[in-house]
Design an enzyme around this catalytic site. Sequence first.
Site, mmCIF file in Angstrom:
data_model
loop_
_atom_site.group_PDB
_atom_site.id
_atom_site.type_symbol
_atom_site.label_atom_id
_atom_site.label_comp_id
_atom_site.label_asym_id
_atom_site.label_seq_id
_atom_site.Cartn_x
_atom_site.Cartn_y
_atom_site.Cartn_z
ATOM 1 C CB SER A 124 -0.909 0.017 1.236
ATOM 2 O OG SER A 124 -0.130 0.017 2.420
ATOM 3 C CG HIS A 145 -3.024 -1.193 -2.847
ATOM 4 N ND1 HIS A 145 -3.383 0.121 -2.633
ATOM 5 C CD2 HIS A 145 -3.090 -1.794 -1.628
ATOM 6 C CE1 HIS A 145 -3.654 0.295 -1.353
ATOM 7 N NE2 HIS A 145 -3.489 -0.849 -0.721
ATOM 8 C CD GLU A 157 -4.578 2.385 -5.524
ATOM 9 O OE1 GLU A 157 -4.855 3.596 -5.515
ATOM 10 O OE2 GLU A 157 -3.778 1.862 -4.706
ATOM 11 C CG ASN A 195 -3.292 4.565 0.884
ATOM 12 O OD1 ASN A 195 -4.306 4.686 1.542
ATOM 13 N ND2 ASN A 195 -2.645 3.421 0.786
#
Length: 521
Positions: A124, A145, A157, A195
């Site tokens: 991540s 991800h 992702e 993120n």
Amino acid sequence: MTSRNYSIETIGIVGTGAMGRGIAQIAALAGLTVRLYDTNPAAVGAARDYLADTFAKLTAKGKLEQSRSLAALALVSGAQAVGDLADCDLVIEAIVEKLDVKRALFRELETVVSGRCILASNTSSLSITAIAAGCTDPSRVVGYHFFNPVPLMKVVEVIDGLRSDPAAGDALMELARRMGHTPVRAKDMPGFIVNHAGRGMNTEGLRVAGEGVASFVEIDRIMREQAGFRLGPFELLDLTALDVSHPVMESIYHQFYEEPRFTPSPITGTRLAGGLLGRKTDEGFYRYDDGKQQVPEEAPAPTGLPKRVWVSKRYPEAREAVLQLVAKAGVALDEDDTPAADSLIIVTPFGHDTTTAAVDEALDARRVVAVDALFPLVAAKRRTLMTTPATTRAARDSAHALFAADGVPVTVIRDSTGFVAQRVVATIVNIGCEIAQKQIATPEDIDLAVTLGLGYPRGPLALGDALGAKTLLTILRNMFSVLGDPRYRPSPWLARRAQLGLSLTQGDVADAVDAQTERQS
């Protein structure tokens, strides 16, 4: 670098924690053969037992046919050693977030699997390029991800490292669709898409609290009820837990070489040290009794409407919304060019604090109260008011009574550039625009990733369009002019499209034409 043809039917998963189990679940249900490996042999058996129990519960609830449940479980087997993954078409690692450990695993896998096997990392926060740098053949290393819980979070992702074979990423995109997930494609940059984009809500919410503008509860109420988000920043931090979220905030900040937009807050560092992690410890920004969030009751609005109200003409559309509420409450309107000595003074700044708005118009700061008009005022579920340090209690309370006269709850905060909702939403949109500007992902994938990965009502670019790019640009520029803080500098993507009247979801026109021509050829 030579592209290969990748066909994926057998998947190896290294690491059988929550992420590994979740990936195994959706892969087996998609008809893929799954091999689970963990350095702790007992963990493999526990993971398979977990999947058997999960499939049985889904069957009992009528969400999964028994025949499909049994077939999916039959596709999952344990691996005793890394060598047992030799015939896998794809190996996904879901192990500890340590670069050296991941590199060592991938180096070992290289000696075992065939040249057509893709090596994917569920990291991540670590660089895919850095992970791949330890491999003899970095071209087959790609980021994959997923989000926890994997079966429910329907986005993944796909991250291309600098040496990744695009065909490997293409194969993972197709595999994600086969497993019922929505794939988004990203370049290898800190935080990838979700993120990275998530810094806007959390870091700005923490900054608002850190400035003493409003409490955790007040900020969450504003972001939920006024701005329309499912969770406020502190509810979200309690859900993800500070032992997960705080290190990510620090990692992204340092990986971007101390970019001011991503500056972490000492608030989370202190609370992490104190063990106030969130729901998992029954205490975070909120206390949880039997898993239920404990929230203090909101105090009732004061009574006593103002005798009359003068409303600034600086922002005409905002003024019209305020006038509707004044008329609805039956309060007299002061229509003179300057407010009478006994009038409550209402201003509607965008980005400026109440003090700056009062000084700019030479108003009596003791009677000035600001109202946030970025979101609809008349049909609002919550309204936010803001005072200057000189505003009297009488002025504050009469304004509160006025804007709560129709039963809509009102939050009164201390002076702040951009109130709460303005500054948090503008930061969310601005960071989304920077992701687009840096070509980390397409505008479409940015909005897809954020809505699915973070649960926002809209992606940052679509949200910017809905609120008005020019308005958000004004908010950012005004905050920057007052504070001089580079975290509020507008992204070129936002500034240029606002000036040209283009959608924030739109790439450069020439590039779009070139892409269409390429597809047609």
